[in-house]
Design a protein around this motif. Structure first.
Motif, PDB file in Angstrom:
ATOM      1  N   ALA A   1      39.401  50.254  40.831  1.00  0.00           N
ATOM      2  CA  ALA A   1      40.036  49.164  40.097  1.00  0.00           C
ATOM      3  C   ALA A   1      39.882  49.390  38.595  1.00  0.00           C
ATOM      4  O   ALA A   1      39.144  50.267  38.149  1.00  0.00           O
ATOM      5  N   GLU A   2      40.568  48.577  37.819  1.00  0.00           N
ATOM      6  CA  GLU A   2      40.523  48.735  36.365  1.00  0.00           C
ATOM      7  C   GLU A   2      39.114  48.592  35.806  1.00  0.00           C
ATOM      8  O   GLU A   2      38.775  49.194  34.786  1.00  0.00           O
ATOM      9  N   ASP A   3      38.283  47.790  36.479  1.00  0.00           N
ATOM     10  CA  ASP A   3      36.914  47.601  35.990  1.00  0.00           C
ATOM     11  C   ASP A   3      35.942  48.628  36.549  1.00  0.00           C
ATOM     12  O   ASP A   3      34.732  48.527  36.345  1.00  0.00           O
ATOM     13  N   GLY A   4      36.459  49.634  37.280  1.00  0.00           N
ATOM     14  CA  GLY A   4      35.616  50.693  37.811  1.00  0.00           C
ATOM     15  C   GLY A   4      35.105  50.464  39.213  1.00  0.00           C
ATOM     16  O   GLY A   4      34.416  51.326  39.772  1.00  0.00           O
ATOM     17  N   GLU A   5      35.442  49.316  39.826  1.00  0.00           N
ATOM     18  CA  GLU A   5      34.936  49.023  41.166  1.00  0.00           C
ATOM     19  C   GLU A   5      35.708  49.797  42.226  1.00  0.00           C
ATOM     20  O   GLU A   5      36.935  49.917  42.174  1.00  0.00           O
ATOM     21  N   LEU A   6      34.993  50.300  43.210  1.00  0.00           N
ATOM     22  CA  LEU A   6      35.602  51.002  44.329  1.00  0.00           C
ATOM     23  C   LEU A   6      36.205  49.996  45.300  1.00  0.00           C
ATOM     24  O   LEU A   6      35.528  49.068  45.751  1.00  0.00           O
ATOM     25  N   LEU A   7      37.481  50.195  45.633  1.00  0.00           N
ATOM     26  CA  LEU A   7      38.196  49.346  46.579  1.00  0.00           C
ATOM     27  C   LEU A   7      38.567  50.178  47.800  1.00  0.00           C
ATOM     28  O   LEU A   7      38.910  51.353  47.678  1.00  0.00           O
ATOM     29  N   ILE A   8      38.501  49.555  48.980  1.00  0.00           N
ATOM     30  CA  ILE A   8      38.786  50.274  50.226  1.00  0.00           C
ATOM     31  C   ILE A   8      39.678  49.417  51.116  1.00  0.00           C
ATOM     32  O   ILE A   8      39.515  48.196  51.189  1.00  0.00           O
ATOM     33  N   ARG A   9      40.590  50.084  51.819  1.00  0.00           N
ATOM     34  CA  ARG A   9      41.335  49.393  52.870  1.00  0.00           C
ATOM     35  C   ARG A   9      41.650  50.389  53.984  1.00  0.00           C
ATOM     36  O   ARG A   9      41.676  51.603  53.777  1.00  0.00           O
ATOM     37  N   GLY A  10      41.864  49.848  55.178  1.00  0.00           N
ATOM     38  CA  GLY A  10      42.147  50.686  56.339  1.00  0.00           C
ATOM     39  C   GLY A  10      41.833  49.931  57.614  1.00  0.00           C
ATOM     40  O   GLY A  10      41.325  48.800  57.592  1.00  0.00           O
TER      41      GLY A  10
ATOM     42  N   TRP B   1      31.444  35.993  60.056  1.00  0.00           N
ATOM     43  CA  TRP B   1      31.440  35.001  61.125  1.00  0.00           C
ATOM     44  C   TRP B   1      31.282  33.585  60.566  1.00  0.00           C
ATOM     45  O   TRP B   1      30.308  33.272  59.891  1.00  0.00           O
ATOM     46  N   ARG B   2      32.306  32.782  60.790  1.00  0.00           N
ATOM     47  CA  ARG B   2      32.298  31.370  60.416  1.00  0.00           C
ATOM     48  C   ARG B   2      31.991  31.154  58.930  1.00  0.00           C
ATOM     49  O   ARG B   2      31.294  30.214  58.549  1.00  0.00           O
ATOM     50  N   ASN B   3      32.501  32.045  58.084  1.00  0.00           N
ATOM     51  CA  ASN B   3      32.281  31.902  56.643  1.00  0.00           C
ATOM     52  C   ASN B   3      33.555  32.327  55.915  1.00  0.00           C
ATOM     53  O   ASN B   3      33.661  33.438  55.400  1.00  0.00           O
ATOM     54  N   GLU B   4      34.523  31.433  55.884  1.00  0.00           N
ATOM     55  CA  GLU B   4      35.818  31.746  55.292  1.00  0.00           C
ATOM     56  C   GLU B   4      35.721  31.995  53.790  1.00  0.00           C
ATOM     57  O   GLU B   4      36.431  32.851  53.250  1.00  0.00           O
ATOM     58  N   ASP B   5      34.847  31.270  53.110  1.00  0.00           N
ATOM     59  CA  ASP B   5      34.727  31.450  51.662  1.00  0.00           C
ATOM     60  C   ASP B   5      34.214  32.851  51.323  1.00  0.00           C
ATOM     61  O   ASP B   5      34.734  33.514  50.414  1.00  0.00           O
ATOM     62  N   ALA B   6      33.186  33.298  52.054  1.00  0.00           N
ATOM     63  CA  ALA B   6      32.645  34.635  51.806  1.00  0.00           C
ATOM     64  C   ALA B   6      33.662  35.712  52.164  1.00  0.00           C
ATOM     65  O   ALA B   6      33.779  36.734  51.476  1.00  0.00           O
ATOM     66  N   THR B   7      34.415  35.482  53.226  1.00  0.00           N
ATOM     67  CA  THR B   7      35.445  36.438  53.628  1.00  0.00           C
ATOM     68  C   THR B   7      36.516  36.552  52.553  1.00  0.00           C
ATOM     69  O   THR B   7      36.927  37.658  52.171  1.00  0.00           O
ATOM     70  N   LYS B   8      36.964  35.426  52.040  1.00  0.00           N
ATOM     71  CA  LYS B   8      37.987  35.439  50.993  1.00  0.00           C
ATOM     72  C   LYS B   8      37.488  36.156  49.746  1.00  0.00           C
ATOM     73  O   LYS B   8      38.230  36.918  49.104  1.00  0.00           O
ATOM     74  N   ALA B   9      36.221  35.949  49.403  1.00  0.00           N
ATOM     75  CA  ALA B   9      35.655  36.565  48.202  1.00  0.00           C
ATOM     76  C   ALA B   9      35.458  38.070  48.350  1.00  0.00           C
ATOM     77  O   ALA B   9      35.303  38.780  47.354  1.00  0.00           O
ATOM     78  N   ALA B  10      35.476  38.562  49.595  1.00  0.00           N
ATOM     79  CA  ALA B  10      35.236  39.982  49.839  1.00  0.00           C
ATOM     80  C   ALA B  10      36.465  40.846  49.591  1.00  0.00           C
ATOM     81  O   ALA B  10      36.360  42.076  49.557  1.00  0.00           O
ATOM     82  N   PHE B  11      37.634  40.216  49.430  1.00  0.00           N
ATOM     83  CA  PHE B  11      38.885  40.956  49.266  1.00  0.00           C
ATOM     84  C   PHE B  11      39.611  40.514  47.996  1.00  0.00           C
ATOM     85  O   PHE B  11      39.475  39.367  47.560  1.00  0.00           O
ATOM     86  N   ASN B  12      40.416  41.431  47.431  1.00  0.00           N
ATOM     87  CA  ASN B  12      41.272  41.011  46.330  1.00  0.00           C
ATOM     88  C   ASN B  12      42.593  40.477  46.885  1.00  0.00           C
ATOM     89  O   ASN B  12      42.795  40.439  48.106  1.00  0.00           O
ATOM     90  N   ASP B  13      43.489  40.086  46.018  1.00  0.00           N
ATOM     91  CA  ASP B  13      44.731  39.454  46.468  1.00  0.00           C
ATOM     92  C   ASP B  13      45.632  40.399  47.248  1.00  0.00           C
ATOM     93  O   ASP B  13      46.509  39.956  47.997  1.00  0.00           O
ATOM     94  N   ASP B  14      45.419  41.702  47.089  1.00  0.00           N
ATOM     95  CA  ASP B  14      46.241  42.687  47.794  1.00  0.00           C
ATOM     96  C   ASP B  14      45.598  43.181  49.083  1.00  0.00           C
ATOM     97  O   ASP B  14      46.102  44.125  49.711  1.00  0.00           O
ATOM     98  N   GLY B  15      44.469  42.574  49.460  1.00  0.00           N
ATOM     99  CA  GLY B  15      43.839  42.927  50.722  1.00  0.00           C
ATOM    100  C   GLY B  15      42.869  44.087  50.679  1.00  0.00           C
ATOM    101  O   GLY B  15      42.433  44.570  51.725  1.00  0.00           O
TER     102      GLY B  15
END
Length: 220
Positions: A55-64, A72-86
Motif C-alpha cells: 500500500a502507499e503507506d508501505g503496508e503489505l496487503l494480501i488477497r486470495g 468468529w462472531r466479531n464483525e467489527d474486527a473482521t471489517k477492520a482487517a480488510f480495506n475497501d477493496d477486500g
C-alpha cells in the motif's frame, strides 16, 4: 523472519535455510522460498493463487482464496482487517524486488515519518546496530515528526566503537535513514524496568517516555 546474517551463517555451515511468510488470517503461508532462488533475509515469492502488494503507506496487503472469512462472531474486527477493496491488512511493512521476492521490514505501527516525509521502518536499522556494535544488546531508533533519526544503544559498549559503527552504517544508507545523533542508555533494557516486553521486544512507547528529557535535549 530470520535475520539475513543468521541465514547467511547457516549457509556457510552448509545448512540451507528456507523461509516462508504467513499469518493465521492467511490460513498458513502466503509466500515461500524457492530452493534455487532463495535470498537471505527474504521470505520468497507469493504462492500460487495468492496476490501481494504494498500500500502507499508501505503496508503489505494480501488477497486470495487462502484468506480467512472473518473472526468468529466479531464483525467489527473482521471489517477492520480488510480495506475497501477486500485486501487483508497484515500490519507488516514490506518491500519486493524485481523478481517478486518479498522482504518483511517491520511493523507498520512502528513506521517513523520524520519531517522529510519519508516512511522509515526502524527495525532493520536497529538490527544492524545490534549486530555490528560490540556489546550492544538492544537499539531503538526515534525520529517520528523530527528532523532526523536518533538511536539509543543499550549494552556494555565502547563509545568509540559505536561512533565508528554508526558512521559505517550511515555510509550505506540514504540520507533520510541515517542516524544523525546517538547516545548510550545508562541502563540495560529489561521487562523489569518496563522497557521490554516479557518476550524481549522493545516497548517503544515506554522507551520514548523514559528517554523524553534526553531526546528533547538532542532535538533542541
Amino acid at each position: 523472519p530470520l535475520g539475513e546474517d543468521t541465514q547467511v551463517w547457516f549457509e556457510m555451515l552448509g545448512i540451507p535455510v528456507y523461509q516462508v511468510y504467513g499469518l493465521t488470517e492467511t490460513t498458513a503461508i502466503a509466500t515461500m522460498d524457492e530452493p534455487r532462488a532463495a535470498k537471505p533475509g527474504r521470505v520468497g515469492h507469493a504462492i500460487p493463487g495468492t496476490e501481494l502488494k504494498v500500500a502507499e503507506d508501505g503496508e503489505l496487503l494480501i488477497r486470495g482464496d487462502n484468506i480467512f472469512a472473518g473472526y468468529w462472531r466479531n464483525e467489527d474486527a473482521t471489517k477492520a482487517a480488510f480495506n475497501d477493496d477486500g485486501w487483508l491488512l497484515t500490519g507488516d511493512a514490506a518491500e519486493v524486488d524485481t523478481s517478486g521476492n518479498w522482504r518483511i521490514v517491520g511493523r507498520t505501527r512502528n513506521i517513523l515519518v520524520p519531517s522529510s516525509g519519508h516512511n522509515i521502518a526502524p527495525e532493520p536499522i536497529e538490527q544492524q546496530l545490534v549486530e555490528t556494535i560490540r556489546g550492544a544488546e538492544h537499539a531503538v531508533v526515534f525520529g517520528h515528526a523530527r528532523p532526523f533519526l536518533t538511536a539509543v544503544i543499550s549494552g556494555l559498549v565502547d563509545e568509540g566503537d559505536v561512533e565508528a559503527r554508526v558512521e559505517a552504517l550511515n555510509s550505506e544508507l540514504p540520507h533520510y535513514r541515517r542516524i544523525r545523533k546517538w547516545f548510550v542508555a545508562p541502563e540495560l533494557f529489561s521487562p523489569e524496568n518496563g522497557l521490554l516486553t516479557a518476550n524481549q521486544k522493545l516497548k517503544r512507547g515506554a522507551l520514548e517516555s523514559h528517554f523524553k528529557d534526553k531526546l528533547d535535549e538532542v532535538y533542541a
